[in-house]
Design a protein around this motif. Structure first.
Motif, PDB file in Angstrom:
ATOM      1  N   LYS A  41     -44.611 -24.750  10.588  1.00 45.09           N
ATOM      2  CA  LYS A  41     -44.374 -24.468   9.072  1.00 45.09           C
ATOM      3  C   LYS A  41     -43.331 -23.435   9.030  1.00 45.09           C
ATOM      4  N   GLY A  42     -42.520 -23.423   7.827  1.00 44.91           N
ATOM      5  CA  GLY A  42     -41.353 -22.636   7.779  1.00 44.91           C
ATOM      6  C   GLY A  42     -41.710 -21.406   7.103  1.00 44.91           C
ATOM      7  N   GLY A  43     -40.846 -20.345   7.525  1.00 48.84           N
ATOM      8  CA  GLY A  43     -41.209 -19.029   7.100  1.00 48.84           C
ATOM      9  C   GLY A  43     -42.191 -18.400   7.991  1.00 48.84           C
ATOM     10  N   VAL A  44     -42.345 -18.677   9.264  1.00 44.80           N
ATOM     11  CA  VAL A  44     -43.266 -17.851  10.277  1.00 44.80           C
ATOM     12  C   VAL A  44     -42.364 -17.104  11.001  1.00 44.80           C
ATOM     13  N   GLY A  45     -41.072 -17.040  10.988  1.00 50.65           N
ATOM     14  CA  GLY A  45     -40.395 -16.154  11.868  1.00 50.65           C
ATOM     15  C   GLY A  45     -39.772 -16.682  12.988  1.00 50.65           C
ATOM     16  N   LYS A  46     -39.558 -17.937  12.880  1.00 47.40           N
ATOM     17  CA  LYS A  46     -39.235 -18.774  14.145  1.00 47.40           C
ATOM     18  C   LYS A  46     -37.508 -18.378  14.596  1.00 47.40           C
ATOM     19  N   SER A  47     -36.933 -18.235  13.563  1.00 40.82           N
ATOM     20  CA  SER A  47     -35.102 -17.966  13.796  1.00 40.82           C
ATOM     21  C   SER A  47     -35.206 -16.332  14.137  1.00 40.82           C
ATOM     22  N   THR A  48     -36.137 -15.416  13.470  1.00 34.97           N
ATOM     23  CA  THR A  48     -35.974 -14.200  14.002  1.00 34.97           C
ATOM     24  C   THR A  48     -36.586 -14.041  15.519  1.00 34.97           C
ATOM     25  N   PHE A  49     -37.557 -14.818  15.864  1.00 35.14           N
ATOM     26  CA  PHE A  49     -37.821 -14.700  17.183  1.00 35.14           C
ATOM     27  C   PHE A  49     -36.866 -15.057  18.087  1.00 35.14           C
ATOM     28  N   SER A  50     -36.190 -16.341  17.866  1.00 36.38           N
ATOM     29  CA  SER A  50     -35.178 -16.944  18.603  1.00 36.38           C
ATOM     30  C   SER A  50     -34.033 -15.708  18.850  1.00 36.38           C
ATOM     31  N   ALA A  51     -33.698 -15.118  17.729  1.00 39.49           N
ATOM     32  CA  ALA A  51     -32.674 -14.273  17.876  1.00 39.49           C
ATOM     33  C   ALA A  51     -32.998 -13.048  18.684  1.00 39.49           C
ATOM     34  N   HIS A  52     -34.332 -12.662  18.611  1.00 38.60           N
ATOM     35  CA  HIS A  52     -34.847 -11.445  19.478  1.00 38.60           C
ATOM     36  C   HIS A  52     -35.160 -11.825  20.738  1.00 38.60           C
ATOM     37  N   LEU A  53     -35.465 -13.068  21.058  1.00 37.60           N
ATOM     38  CA  LEU A  53     -35.502 -13.515  22.406  1.00 37.60           C
ATOM     39  C   LEU A  53     -34.193 -13.546  23.092  1.00 37.60           C
ATOM     40  N   ALA A  54     -33.087 -13.916  22.357  1.00 38.22           N
ATOM     41  CA  ALA A  54     -31.783 -13.856  22.755  1.00 38.22           C
ATOM     42  C   ALA A  54     -31.338 -12.566  23.119  1.00 38.22           C
ATOM     43  N   HIS A  55     -31.593 -11.626  22.311  1.00 43.46           N
ATOM     44  CA  HIS A  55     -31.254 -10.272  22.396  1.00 43.46           C
ATOM     45  C   HIS A  55     -31.881  -9.596  23.542  1.00 43.46           C
ATOM     46  N   GLY A  56     -33.097  -9.962  23.778  1.00 42.34           N
ATOM     47  CA  GLY A  56     -33.955  -9.275  24.709  1.00 42.34           C
ATOM     48  C   GLY A  56     -33.441  -9.926  26.370  1.00 42.34           C
ATOM     49  N   LEU A  57     -33.060 -10.968  26.356  1.00 49.29           N
ATOM     50  CA  LEU A  57     -32.890 -11.703  27.508  1.00 49.29           C
ATOM     51  C   LEU A  57     -31.238 -11.086  27.975  1.00 49.29           C
ATOM     52  N   ALA A  58     -30.663 -11.097  26.758  1.00 49.99           N
ATOM     53  CA  ALA A  58     -29.062 -10.477  26.992  1.00 49.99           C
ATOM     54  C   ALA A  58     -29.081  -9.116  27.463  1.00 49.99           C
ATOM     55  N   GLU A  59     -30.283  -8.135  27.107  1.00 50.99           N
ATOM     56  CA  GLU A  59     -29.829  -6.579  27.539  1.00 50.99           C
ATOM     57  C   GLU A  59     -29.875  -6.648  29.095  1.00 50.99           C
ATOM     58  N   ASP A  60     -30.018  -7.366  29.769  1.00 52.27           N
ATOM     59  CA  ASP A  60     -29.551  -7.400  31.350  1.00 52.27           C
ATOM     60  C   ASP A  60     -28.116  -7.992  31.226  1.00 52.27           C
ATOM     61  N   GLU A  61     -27.086  -7.268  31.594  1.00 49.05           N
ATOM     62  CA  GLU A  61     -25.801  -7.545  31.358  1.00 49.05           C
ATOM     63  C   GLU A  61     -25.531  -8.704  32.444  1.00 49.05           C
ATOM     64  N   ASN A  62     -26.297  -8.958  33.566  1.00 51.47           N
ATOM     65  CA  ASN A  62     -26.050  -9.924  34.412  1.00 51.47           C
ATOM     66  C   ASN A  62     -26.649 -11.212  34.072  1.00 51.47           C
ATOM     67  N   THR A  63     -27.144 -11.490  32.842  1.00 46.84           N
ATOM     68  CA  THR A  63     -27.884 -12.600  32.420  1.00 46.84           C
ATOM     69  C   THR A  63     -26.976 -13.153  31.071  1.00 46.84           C
ATOM     70  N   GLN A  64     -26.441 -14.333  31.358  1.00 50.81           N
ATOM     71  CA  GLN A  64     -25.630 -15.056  30.302  1.00 50.81           C
ATOM     72  C   GLN A  64     -26.563 -15.809  29.522  1.00 50.81           C
ATOM     73  N   VAL A  65     -26.472 -15.598  28.199  1.00 52.66           N
ATOM     74  CA  VAL A  65     -27.512 -16.150  27.121  1.00 52.66           C
ATOM     75  C   VAL A  65     -26.830 -16.791  26.080  1.00 52.66           C
ATOM     76  N   ALA A  66     -27.099 -18.115  25.718  1.00 55.16           N
ATOM     77  CA  ALA A  66     -26.956 -18.901  24.652  1.00 55.16           C
ATOM     78  C   ALA A  66     -27.874 -19.178  23.644  1.00 55.16           C
TER      79      ALA A  66
END
Length: 320
Positions: A63-88
């Motif tokens: 369903k739309g509106g459940v926060g999928k894009s928000t989760f995707s963005a913060h998954l990317a942010h969280g993984l990228a906090e390790d500067e040795n990890t390249q995230v797309a």
């Protein structure tokens, strides 16, 4: 497992895309190519392109509106906090591209280079691509039929020069249609680690998520697990918990037990998440001590562990 809807032979059938009921279906060509017709040459081209990408994760929701894009963005942010990890982060929500806004990249444009399209970078180790970068205004409507959407997804996967990447996160629109079939089809030879499925606790959301889980089973897409978003509201003053979306059927926890799939975690509803997204900032950095941030970090760690235990091997999705 529920039965294939009446009239549809199913993506794994030899009649996929060829039966009488397939006439007029926007996915007819995709299904037919999975049933033994000449495969799209882009599949091999994308496989070659994706050799520099270690892990590929699809973020899905029924369903739309459940926060999928928000989760995707913060998954990317969280993984990228390790500067040795390249995230797309790739946004294939063609008609509702919210990733540019959430990532603070509104107004950015795609740049062409000798090796293809260059992603837009939030940090040195976090690149983003979205159809939103191709629009002249954030208010422009993308009024495209299925084949044009499929072509855009193919171009994103084949022509974007991500470079050496540890994680590619693909943010999808809600549902189980063109964009999802295209992503799985085009990545079929390149190995997808799996899907993270986002839901909210109420039955009206879980009902559609069950369809999403059924879709994953049908196209042989591994399920990393389910995230229950907006689980409870924790009052910032009195710390009392309130259920904004009552889990009338037991929420994601009971659903995951019934379907024997992992529940990755529950993210509480926090108004500051929406504020951070509107400002294009990382909520994990804005509110490091929030219960929601702790939940995000725990979920991200479980996803990393899953990917670490499932090393790439060739998979062929949409096949019988």
């Amino acid at each position: 497992m529920e039965e294939v809807p009446q009239g549809c032979p199913g993506t794994g059938s030899a009649q996929a895309g060829r039966g009488a009921s397939c006439q007029g279906c926007p996915n007819q060509r995709l299904c037919a190519s999975g049933a033994g017709a000449a495969p799209d040459p882009a599949i091999e081209e994308i496989k070659e392109k994706m050799k520099t990408v270690k892990h590929k994760i699809l973020v899905l929701s029924g369903k739309g509106g459940v926060g999928k894009s928000t989760f995707s963005a913060h998954l990317a942010h969280g993984l990228a906090e390790d500067e040795n990890t390249q995230v797309a982060l790739l946004d294939i929500d063609i008609c509702g591209p919210s990733i540019p806004k959430i990532m603070g990249l509104e107004g950015e444009q795609v740049h062409q280079s000798g090796s293809g399209w260059s992603p837009v970078f939030v940090e040195d180790n976090l690149g983003v691509m979205s159809v939103g970068f191709l629009l002249s205004s954030p208010d422009d409507a993308v009024i495209w039929r299925g084949p044009k959407k499929n072509g855009m997804i193919k171009q994103f996967l084949r022509d974007v020069d991500w470079g050496e990447v540890d994680y590619l996160i693909v943010d999808t629109p809600p549902g189980t249609s063109d964009e999802h079939l295209s992503a799985v089809q085009y990545l079929s030879a390149a190995h997808i680690d799996g899907a993270v499925i986002i839901t909210t606790p109420q039955e009206v959301s879980l009902q559609d998520v069950r369809k999403e889980i059924n879709f994953c089973h049908k196209v042989k897409l591994p399920i990393i697990g389910v995230v229950e978003n907006m689980s409870v509201f924790i009052c910032p003053k009195c710390k009392k918990e309130s259920q904004i979306f009552p889990p009338t059927t037991g929420g994601a926890e009971v659903m995951c037990q019934d379907l024997k799939i992992p529940l990755l975690g529950k993210v509480p509803l926090d108004p500051h998440i929406g504020k951070s997204c509107d400002k294009g900032q990382s909520f994990l950095m804005d509110a490091p001590d929030s219960p929601a941030t702790l939940a995000y970090r725990s979920i991200i760690q479980r996803i990393q562990e899953f990917c670490g235990h499932h090393q790439p091997k060739e998979e062929h999705f949409l096949s019988s």
